[in-house]
Design an enzyme around this catalytic site. Structure first.
Site, short mmCIF file in Angstrom:
data_model
loop_
_atom_site.label_atom_id
_atom_site.label_comp_id
_atom_site.label_asym_id
_atom_site.label_seq_id
_atom_site.Cartn_x
_atom_site.Cartn_y
_atom_site.Cartn_z
N CYS A 29 0.84 -1.21 0.00
CA CYS A 29 0.00 0.00 0.00
C CYS A 29 0.87 1.26 0.00
O CYS A 29 1.51 1.59 1.00
CB CYS A 29 -0.91 -0.04 1.23
N CYS A 32 0.04 3.92 2.60
CA CYS A 32 0.47 3.42 3.92
C CYS A 32 1.96 3.71 4.13
O CYS A 32 2.37 4.17 5.20
CB CYS A 32 0.24 1.92 4.03
#
Length: 108
Positions: A29, A32
């Site tokens: 991600c 993230c």
């Protein structure tokens, strides 16, 4: 910052710590990864909050159970807990909103 590796560990930390913020994330991600340095920085500034780093939960069945328990559908998701109860959450990569969330939790 504590890296969480199991649902049991997560629940034990919630029971034992008065203020917890958990970051649900995954290695794949991008947003993230962009938020991780901010999360780490905040963990050094707010010593009265326990920071949990829940990484790659989508790749582990036990951890997937925890995602379902807390209804995590977007990564990153940050959940603030006070006395084992969820008090607030935020989704997505927003460093200023994360800072505000942590400040509010630390002041509880």
């Amino acid at each position: 910052m504590i890296e969480v590796t199991s649902t049991a560990q997560f629940h034990e930390l919630l029971r034992s710590q008065p203020r917890v913020i958990a970051m649900f994330t995954a290695g794949w991600c991008g947003p993230c990864q962009n938020m991780t340095p901010d999360f780490e920085d905040l963990s050094t500034q707010y010593r009265n909050v326990t920071f949990l780093y829940c990484v790659d939960f989508t790749d582990n069945y036990d951890n997937e159970e925890l995602l379902n328990e807390y209804g995590v559908r977007v990564l990153p998701t940050f959940i603030a807990f006070g006395k084992s109860r969820e008090v607030k959450r935020m989704n997505g990569a927003n460093p200023e909103a994360l800072r505000k969330l942590v400040q509010e939790l630390a002041a509880r």
